[in-house]
Design a protein around this motif. Structure first.
Motif, short mmCIF file in Angstrom:
data_model
loop_
_atom_site.label_atom_id
_atom_site.label_comp_id
_atom_site.label_asym_id
_atom_site.label_seq_id
_atom_site.Cartn_x
_atom_site.Cartn_y
_atom_site.Cartn_z
N ILE A 13 -16.36 44.87 8.02
CA ILE A 13 -15.58 45.76 7.16
C ILE A 13 -14.28 46.13 7.86
O ILE A 13 -14.13 45.96 9.06
CB ILE A 13 -16.37 47.04 6.78
CG1 ILE A 13 -16.69 47.88 8.02
CG2 ILE A 13 -17.65 46.68 6.04
CD1 ILE A 13 -17.35 49.21 7.71
N ASP A 14 -13.34 46.63 7.09
CA ASP A 14 -12.03 46.97 7.61
C ASP A 14 -11.75 48.43 7.33
O ASP A 14 -12.42 49.07 6.52
CB ASP A 14 -10.97 46.09 6.95
CG ASP A 14 -9.65 46.08 7.71
OD1 ASP A 14 -9.59 46.70 8.80
OD2 ASP A 14 -8.68 45.46 7.23
N SER A 16 -10.09 51.44 5.57
CA SER A 16 -9.68 51.60 4.18
C SER A 16 -8.18 51.34 4.00
O SER A 16 -7.35 51.87 4.75
CB SER A 16 -10.01 53.02 3.69
OG SER A 16 -9.25 53.36 2.57
N SER A 123 -14.79 52.72 -1.06
CA SER A 123 -15.96 53.00 -0.22
C SER A 123 -17.20 52.22 -0.66
O SER A 123 -18.08 51.93 0.17
CB SER A 123 -16.29 54.49 -0.24
OG SER A 123 -15.32 55.25 0.43
N SER A 125 -18.13 49.15 -1.73
CA SER A 125 -18.48 47.85 -1.16
C SER A 125 -18.77 47.96 0.34
O SER A 125 -19.73 47.36 0.85
CB SER A 125 -17.36 46.85 -1.41
OG SER A 125 -17.68 45.59 -0.87
N SER A 126 -17.94 48.73 1.04
CA SER A 126 -18.13 48.87 2.50
C SER A 126 -19.44 49.59 2.82
O SER A 126 -20.15 49.21 3.75
CB SER A 126 -16.95 49.61 3.11
OG SER A 126 -15.78 48.84 3.03
N SER A 129 -22.24 47.21 2.46
CA SER A 129 -22.28 46.30 3.60
C SER A 129 -22.86 46.97 4.84
O SER A 129 -23.64 46.35 5.59
CB SER A 129 -20.87 45.79 3.91
OG SER A 129 -20.37 45.02 2.83
#
Length: 368
Positions: A13-14, A16, A123, A125-126, A129
């Motif tokens: 993840i990255d 935001s 938020s 999707s992250s 994950s």
């Protein structure tokens, strides 16, 4: 050198995209990227917090939250949302962010799929994950709403839950009663959990707010005082669901948070029980700003659906246009920050003054 030290799910993840834009903005920039009301927290809410401090109410509270607040929230859910809940089936959280986290943590196993609007709030999707699951994009209709039939098309044997956000961030779209009944039927027919993010419920200009939990027990309802009462920094959210859900979410809550801030809880109690006039005032101001912004965008030939709720517009623009605006001192969020479906758009927040919106539109005209 350090890559092997960190979990793959975090490396995948990255930061935001919204946060990147927000933190990179110069102090003199016109900020149309910030997703929070530009109004001060109402005085009666601040007084509730000050009284809590003066009374020494500064220790841990019960894990689910103080009983007075949960009773007030239970009454709010029954009267405003037609959700038959009890104080025992409510957890007070550190913002809606934690409520979403503990909801997904209680549901998602490695490999599970969570269906999400695309474009949708960053938020979702992250968080899926981080829990070992996978966010699956559901495209929006031409009017930027999530459609029940599109959700059904994405359901597989791995689907565990789906998230509906109405009014929506980033589009400002408001789901209809028919939509919400359809989503509730999907949750029941496929034995899925519907997570309903309702943090913008009181900022609707056309249409109505409908909570799907009134139609199904397979719903987790997430909300917060953050937007409604201009309390973003107080970090106070809440979640309700049938007791089977709450018991599992409470396990996660007690380890990641223990309890929400005691002072913020007392402030939230003052907000929920206090006058609603400040919220009505904000809504009226937001509507006037929205109307001026949409008129200005359309006057420049920029296509933009009129948002029915929240305080965001999601106009269609060339991909480089958002970056040009940012380079010229107008902070917006490129649409792709909200998913692949956001490409060719940008999010504009009108939670700022009329003066700032007018200045920003002047710069937009110059760039065009």
């Amino acid at each position: 050198m350090f890559a092997g030290k960190f979990s793959q799910r975090v490396q995948d993840i990255d930061i935001s995209g919204i946060r990147k834009i927000f933190e990179a903005a110069g102090s003199d920039a016109i900020n149309l990227g910030l997703g929070q009301p530009d109004f001060d927290t109402p005085e009666h809410v601040k007084k509730g917090a000050i009284n809590a401090i003066n009374e020494g109410f500064t220790g841990y509270t019960l894990g689910p939250g103080i009983i007075e607040l949960r009773e007030a929230l239970s009454k709010k859910f029954r009267e405003e949302n037609a959700i038959a809940t009890t104080p025992d089936d409510i957890i007070v959280t550190s913002g809606a962010s934690e409520a979403l986290e503990i909801a997904l943590a209680s549901l998602v196993n490695p490999g599970d799929e969570v269906l999400l609007a695309d474009p949708g709030f960053v938020s979702y999707s992250s968080l899926a994950s981080i829990m070992g699951g996978k966010g699956i994009s559901v495209p929006l209709s031409d009017d930027l709403r999530m459609q029940p039939e599109d959700v059904m098309e994405k359901i597989t044997s791995k689907t565990k839950a789906f998230i509906v956000n109405s009014p929506s961030n980033p589009t400002g779209a408001v789901q209809t009663k028919k939509d919400m009944k359809g989503f509730a039927e999907i949750a029941d027919d496929y034995d899925l959990t519907l997570i309903s993010d309702e943090v913008y419920e009181h900022f609707i200009y056309e249409g109505e707010h409908v909570s799907p939990a009134q139609y199904s027990d397979n719903v987790i309802t997430v909300n917060a005082t953050s937007k409604t009462y201009s309390m973003t920094g107080w970090r106070l959210g809440y979640v309700t669901a049938p007791s089977e859900y709450i018991q599992q979410m409470l396990k996660v809550h007690q380890y990641v948070q223990a309890c929400a801030c005691s002072i913020s809880q007392r402030a939230a109690l003052a907000a929920i029980q206090g006058p609603f006039d400040p919220v009505v005032h904000m809504r009226e101001k937001f509507k006037k700003r929205r109307d001026m912004l949409i008129e200005g965008l359309n006057g420049m030939g920029i296509k933009c659906h009129k948002p029915a709720g929240a305080f965001y517009a999601f106009p269609e623009v060339e991909p480089e246009y958002a970056q040009q605006l940012i380079a010229n001192g107008v902070v917006v969020v490129p649409g792709e920050a909200f998913g692949e479906g956001g490409a060719g758009h940008m999010r504009i927040s009108y939670a700022t003054s009329m003066e700032n919106i007018k200045k920003a539109m002047k710069i937009m005209e110059e760039i065009l």
